[in-house]
Design a protein around this motif. Structure first.
Motif, PDB file in Angstrom:
ATOM      1  N   LYS A   1      26.133  -3.556  63.963  1.00 43.84           N
ATOM      2  CA  LYS A   1      25.302  -2.563  64.643  1.00 43.84           C
ATOM      3  C   LYS A   1      23.924  -3.137  64.951  1.00 43.84           C
ATOM      4  CE  LYS A   1      27.500   1.445  62.424  1.00 43.84           C
ATOM      5  NZ  LYS A   1      27.305   2.556  61.461  1.00 43.84           N
ATOM      6  N   SER A   2      23.359  -3.865  63.979  1.00 42.64           N
ATOM      7  CA  SER A   2      22.033  -4.447  64.176  1.00 42.64           C
ATOM      8  C   SER A   2      22.044  -5.442  65.324  1.00 42.64           C
ATOM      9  CB  SER A   2      21.570  -5.128  62.886  1.00 42.64           C
ATOM     10  OG  SER A   2      21.472  -4.206  61.833  1.00 42.64           O
ATOM     11  N   SER A   3      23.062  -6.268  65.356  1.00 47.51           N
ATOM     12  CA  SER A   3      23.162  -7.270  66.409  1.00 47.51           C
ATOM     13  C   SER A   3      23.251  -6.608  67.779  1.00 47.51           C
ATOM     14  CB  SER A   3      24.386  -8.148  66.155  1.00 47.51           C
ATOM     15  OG  SER A   3      24.534  -9.105  67.165  1.00 47.51           O
ATOM     16  N   LYS A   4      24.018  -5.528  67.822  1.00 51.28           N
ATOM     17  CA  LYS A   4      24.153  -4.821  69.109  1.00 51.28           C
ATOM     18  C   LYS A   4      22.823  -4.220  69.537  1.00 51.28           C
ATOM     19  CE  LYS A   4      27.038  -1.347  71.380  1.00 51.28           C
ATOM     20  NZ  LYS A   4      28.152  -0.383  71.219  1.00 51.28           N
ATOM     21  N   LEU A   5      22.086  -3.666  68.579  1.00 46.47           N
ATOM     22  CA  LEU A   5      20.799  -3.052  68.887  1.00 46.47           C
ATOM     23  C   LEU A   5      19.780  -4.108  69.332  1.00 46.47           C
ATOM     24  CD1 LEU A   5      19.149  -0.490  69.018  1.00 46.47           C
ATOM     25  CD2 LEU A   5      18.664  -0.725  66.568  1.00 46.47           C
ATOM     26  N   VAL A   6      19.785  -5.266  68.650  1.00 43.07           N
ATOM     27  CA  VAL A   6      18.873  -6.352  69.035  1.00 43.07           C
ATOM     28  C   VAL A   6      19.220  -6.867  70.425  1.00 43.07           C
ATOM     29  CG1 VAL A   6      18.206  -8.729  68.508  1.00 43.07           C
ATOM     30  CG2 VAL A   6      18.277  -7.025  66.686  1.00 43.07           C
TER      31      VAL A   6
ATOM     32  N   VAL B   1       5.379  -5.954  78.373  1.00 44.83           N
ATOM     33  CA  VAL B   1       6.249  -5.151  77.516  1.00 44.83           C
ATOM     34  C   VAL B   1       5.833  -5.280  76.046  1.00 44.83           C
ATOM     35  CG1 VAL B   1       7.980  -6.984  77.263  1.00 44.83           C
ATOM     36  CG2 VAL B   1       8.650  -4.618  76.959  1.00 44.83           C
ATOM     37  N   THR B   2       5.829  -4.148  75.323  1.00 43.47           N
ATOM     38  CA  THR B   2       5.450  -4.125  73.903  1.00 43.47           C
ATOM     39  C   THR B   2       6.596  -3.579  73.056  1.00 43.47           C
ATOM     40  OG1 THR B   2       4.544  -1.890  74.033  1.00 43.47           O
ATOM     41  CG2 THR B   2       3.047  -3.727  74.557  1.00 43.47           C
ATOM     42  N   LEU B   3       6.484  -3.800  71.742  1.00 40.30           N
ATOM     43  CA  LEU B   3       7.497  -3.300  70.810  1.00 40.30           C
ATOM     44  C   LEU B   3       7.549  -1.780  70.848  1.00 40.30           C
ATOM     45  CD1 LEU B   3       9.593  -3.795  68.596  1.00 40.30           C
ATOM     46  CD2 LEU B   3       7.723  -3.829  66.926  1.00 40.30           C
ATOM     47  N   LYS B   4       6.385  -1.142  70.996  1.00 40.25           N
ATOM     48  CA  LYS B   4       6.367   0.325  71.047  1.00 40.25           C
ATOM     49  C   LYS B   4       7.119   0.828  72.274  1.00 40.25           C
ATOM     50  CE  LYS B   4       3.324   4.352  70.882  1.00 40.25           C
ATOM     51  NZ  LYS B   4       4.146   5.070  71.847  1.00 40.25           N
ATOM     52  N   GLU B   5       6.950   0.129  73.395  1.00 36.82           N
ATOM     53  CA  GLU B   5       7.640   0.538  74.621  1.00 36.82           C
ATOM     54  C   GLU B   5       9.163   0.415  74.440  1.00 36.82           C
ATOM     55  OE1 GLU B   5       8.042  -0.977  79.259  1.00 36.82           O
ATOM     56  OE2 GLU B   5       6.296  -1.597  78.053  1.00 36.82           O
ATOM     57  N   VAL B   6       9.603  -0.684  73.813  1.00 35.75           N
ATOM     58  CA  VAL B   6      11.046  -0.877  73.566  1.00 35.75           C
ATOM     59  C   VAL B   6      11.555   0.193  72.613  1.00 35.75           C
ATOM     60  CG1 VAL B   6      12.782  -2.439  72.631  1.00 35.75           C
ATOM     61  CG2 VAL B   6      10.894  -3.352  73.999  1.00 35.75           C
ATOM     62  N   ALA B   7      10.767   0.494  71.565  1.00 36.73           N
ATOM     63  CA  ALA B   7      11.162   1.507  70.585  1.00 36.73           C
ATOM     64  C   ALA B   7      11.305   2.872  71.230  1.00 36.73           C
ATOM     65  CB  ALA B   7      10.160   1.545  69.436  1.00 36.73           C
ATOM     66  N   ASP B   8      10.338   3.206  72.114  1.00 32.74           N
ATOM     67  CA  ASP B   8      10.428   4.493  72.814  1.00 32.74           C
ATOM     68  C   ASP B   8      11.666   4.540  73.700  1.00 32.74           C
ATOM     69  OD1 ASP B   8       8.122   5.300  71.611  1.00 32.74           O
ATOM     70  OD2 ASP B   8       6.809   4.805  73.325  1.00 32.74           O
ATOM     71  N   HIS B   9      11.954   3.432  74.355  1.00 29.12           N
ATOM     72  CA  HIS B   9      13.113   3.381  75.241  1.00 29.12           C
ATOM     73  C   HIS B   9      14.428   3.566  74.466  1.00 29.12           C
ATOM     74  CE1 HIS B   9      15.755   2.162  78.522  1.00 29.12           C
ATOM     75  NE2 HIS B   9      16.293   1.253  77.709  1.00 29.12           N
ATOM     76  N   LEU B  10      14.502   2.973  73.251  1.00 25.78           N
ATOM     77  CA  LEU B  10      15.747   3.030  72.465  1.00 25.78           C
ATOM     78  C   LEU B  10      15.750   4.148  71.428  1.00 25.78           C
ATOM     79  CD1 LEU B  10      16.302  -0.798  71.893  1.00 25.78           C
ATOM     80  CD2 LEU B  10      17.439   0.681  73.564  1.00 25.78           C
TER      81      LEU B  10
ATOM     82  N   GLU C   1      15.092  -9.701  61.014  1.00 24.95           N
ATOM     83  CA  GLU C   1      16.258  -9.972  60.166  1.00 24.95           C
ATOM     84  C   GLU C   1      17.363 -10.662  60.956  1.00 24.95           C
ATOM     85  OE1 GLU C   1      17.580  -6.324  58.477  1.00 24.95           O
ATOM     86  OE2 GLU C   1      15.977  -6.222  56.966  1.00 24.95           O
ATOM     87  N   VAL C   2      17.591 -10.189  62.197  1.00 24.97           N
ATOM     88  CA  VAL C   2      18.698 -10.719  62.992  1.00 24.97           C
ATOM     89  C   VAL C   2      18.316 -12.031  63.675  1.00 24.97           C
ATOM     90  CG1 VAL C   2      20.205 -10.278  64.971  1.00 24.97           C
ATOM     91  CG2 VAL C   2      19.685  -8.429  63.361  1.00 24.97           C
ATOM     92  N   MET C   3      17.103 -12.114  64.252  1.00 26.85           N
ATOM     93  CA  MET C   3      16.712 -13.264  65.081  1.00 26.85           C
ATOM     94  C   MET C   3      15.941 -14.338  64.315  1.00 26.85           C
ATOM     95  SD  MET C   3      18.094 -12.492  67.902  1.00 26.85           S
ATOM     96  CE  MET C   3      17.418 -13.780  68.947  1.00 26.85           C
TER      97      MET C   3
END
Length: 527
Positions: free
Chosen positions: A416-421, A436-445, A458-460
């Motif tokens: 699941k983590s790999s798919k999300l990353v 692009v920022t981490l907050k923008e990605v978080a809001d999108h997902l 953890e994954v990368m």
């Protein structure tokens, strides 16, 4: 093979019988061939003989006298007389001595061979009859012992055992012992019932000689997996430990032996057997493959019901979810140490089921399922746990199952983590021309920035911002290979609005400025 003694004062006749009769083919072995009655008697006293073939007329001691004396200490001896005298007096005496046959000289080998063959058949029938009688006698003894031990018609059973089976000559005091085969319920489960019984009967038959070696005379089957053993005075209890070890060497299983207290009469023997069964029930805590004496384990009633506050299972649940196998193992040991006072197998099974149900509830809160995780692991079903006989086996089963469940859950989390990353990286690449920022990605997902940042690392193996810089620089390097594209255009396409900052980061990554990078690439192409 049956043993044969040949006696004849005529050496030629003696050697002729030894040489021309097919002894081995008849199932016979000649243990002696002598030429007088005195030597024959000496041999008969030294070793067992089944058949005596003797001449009638011999000096000093006739064959008739030899047979008469031999009958005194070998009553079942079969006698075949060989004689050159067809005198009715000799025949009459031979009949009186219950001779099997009377063969005249000069002998016809076939006549003697036929007589011997008939004797062998008679001996075989007698042997089978004795075996059947002994088998019936053992079955009856087993039944009477069961009646005595279980208290059903105990007085009658005690009388028969004393009168017919030597229980009036026991070496008092005695002890009762119960020998139980370990793990039989799941080791024999695949077999049909009749095969299981055949298997147990063979084991019992192989056990009797080992018990005899240990000077144990009286045993009986009390169930399909349990055997009663009577320990007389003078039998060292260490012999039982050696016996248990020997059984484990010879078989793919172990046995546990429960031993009761001393008894001085048959009534006390029944009590001692009850104590042996109590000792055997302690296998749950004491372990299997050993001898357990009655009263060996002392129970603390205060530990019988541990309080729920002493058994908080939440640390175990957290360790399973976090794939922390060391903590899983430690927590299982802690929980079982707190539950060590439980005497009932049923209570321990309930205790384990309580842990498993609690873990299932905990996992459902994160959209996981213990049942599904255990289905992927052989032996994961709780039905297997119900067949285990010791607390150590149950603890080991639980540890293996939770290790397996933790691994399955970890694999699913990683998937699941790999798919999300992957979703995060895809979005960044699509929006690379933006800042692009981490907050923008978080809001999108629809996740929190902290969670996605931790998950990404953890994954990368690197943090989110460093990875975005890497993607931008990689893309910038590709664009700068085209001499038609200006540096400021490249900066804009990879999300940089401030040229000095772009140039500084580019040089940190590639060791050169963006402008010189394009020139270097084009020179390399021209060469």
């Amino acid at each position: 093979m049956y043993k044969v003694l040949i006696v004849d004062d005529e050496i030629l006749d003696l050697e002729g019988m030894r040489s021309f009769i097919p002894w081995a083919e008849l199932g016979l072995e000649v243990t002696g061939a002598v030429n007088n009655g005195f030597d024959a008697l000496a041999l008969l006293e030294r070793q067992p003989v089944d058949i005596l073939v003797t001449d009638v007329h011999m000096p000093s001691m006739t064959g008739l006298e030899l047979a008469r004396k031999a009958r005194e200490f070998a009553g079942r001896l079969r006698v075949i007389f060989v004689s050159g005298y067809q005198d009715f007096h000799y025949v009459k005496e031979a009949i009186a001595l219950n001779a099997f046959s009377y063969v005249l000289k000069p002998m016809d080998d076939k006549e003697l061979t036929d007589a011997l063959r008939t004797v062998v058949q008679q001996l075989d029938q007698e042997k089978r009859r004795q075996q059947n009688e002994q088998a019936y006698r053992e079955i009856a003894k087993n039944d009477y012992l069961l009646k005595l031990l279980e208290g059903a018609e105990a007085e009658e059973a005690a009388g028969v055992l004393q009168e017919s089976y030597g229980f009036d000559r026991l070496g008092w005091p005695v002890r009762a012992a119960a020998v139980e085969l370990d793990d039989l319920s799941w080791k024999l489960d695949p077999m049909p019932e009749h095969r299981q019984q055949e298997w147990f009967n063979r084991f019992y038959d192989s056990l009797v000689p080992l018990l005899t070696e240990a000077r144990i005379r009286h045993v009986c089957k009390t169930s399909r997996r349990r055997i009663f053993v009577l320990i007389e005075d003078g039998v060292n209890l260490q012999a039982l430990s050696a016996l248990a070890d020997r059984i484990q060497e010879l078989n793919p299983f172990s046995v546990t032996v429960g031993v009761g207290e001393e008894a001085v009469n048959l009534t006390g023997l029944r009590r001692s057997y009850g104590e042996a069964l109590e000792a055997l029930s302690c296998k749950l805590i004491a372990g299997k493959g050993r001898v357990i004496r009655h009263g060996e384990l002392k129970w603390d009633d205060a530990l019988e019901q541990p309080s729920q506050t002493a058994l908080p299972p939440e640390p175990l649940y957290t360790a399973v979810v976090n794939f922390d196998l060391v903590t899983v193992s430690d927590e299982i040991d802690r929980l079982f140490a707190a539950a060590a006072g439980m005497r009932s197998k049923l209570k321990i099974q309930y205790f384990v089921m309580h842990i498993l149900l609690g873990l299932e509830h905990h996992l459902r809160a994160i959209n996981e399922s213990l049942a599904n995780a255990l289905q992927e692991e052989t032996g994961g079903s709780p039905d297997v746990m119900l067949q285990l006989e010791t607390i150590d086996d149950i603890r080991s089963w639980l540890r293996k199952r939770l290790f397996a469940a933790a691994e399955v859950i970890q694999r699913r989390k990683q998937k699941k983590s790999s798919k999300l990353v992957d979703e995060m990286i895809r979005y960044v690449k699509e929006q690379l021309h933006e800042n692009v920022t981490l907050k923008e990605v978080a809001d999108h997902l629809c996740f929190s920035p902290n969670y996605l940042g931790t998950l990404f690392k953890e994954v990368m193996g690197t943090n989110f911002s460093e990875y975005v810089i890497h993607l931008r620089m990689e893309k910038a390097g590709e664009l700068l290979r085209d001499p038609r594209v200006k540096v400021y255009e490249v900066a804009d396409r990879v999300g940089y609005r401030y040229m000095p900052y772009f140039s500084r980061q580019f040089k940190e990554v590639f060791g050169m400025t963006p402008g010189s990078s394009g020139e270097t690439y084009n020179e390399a192409r021209g060469n």
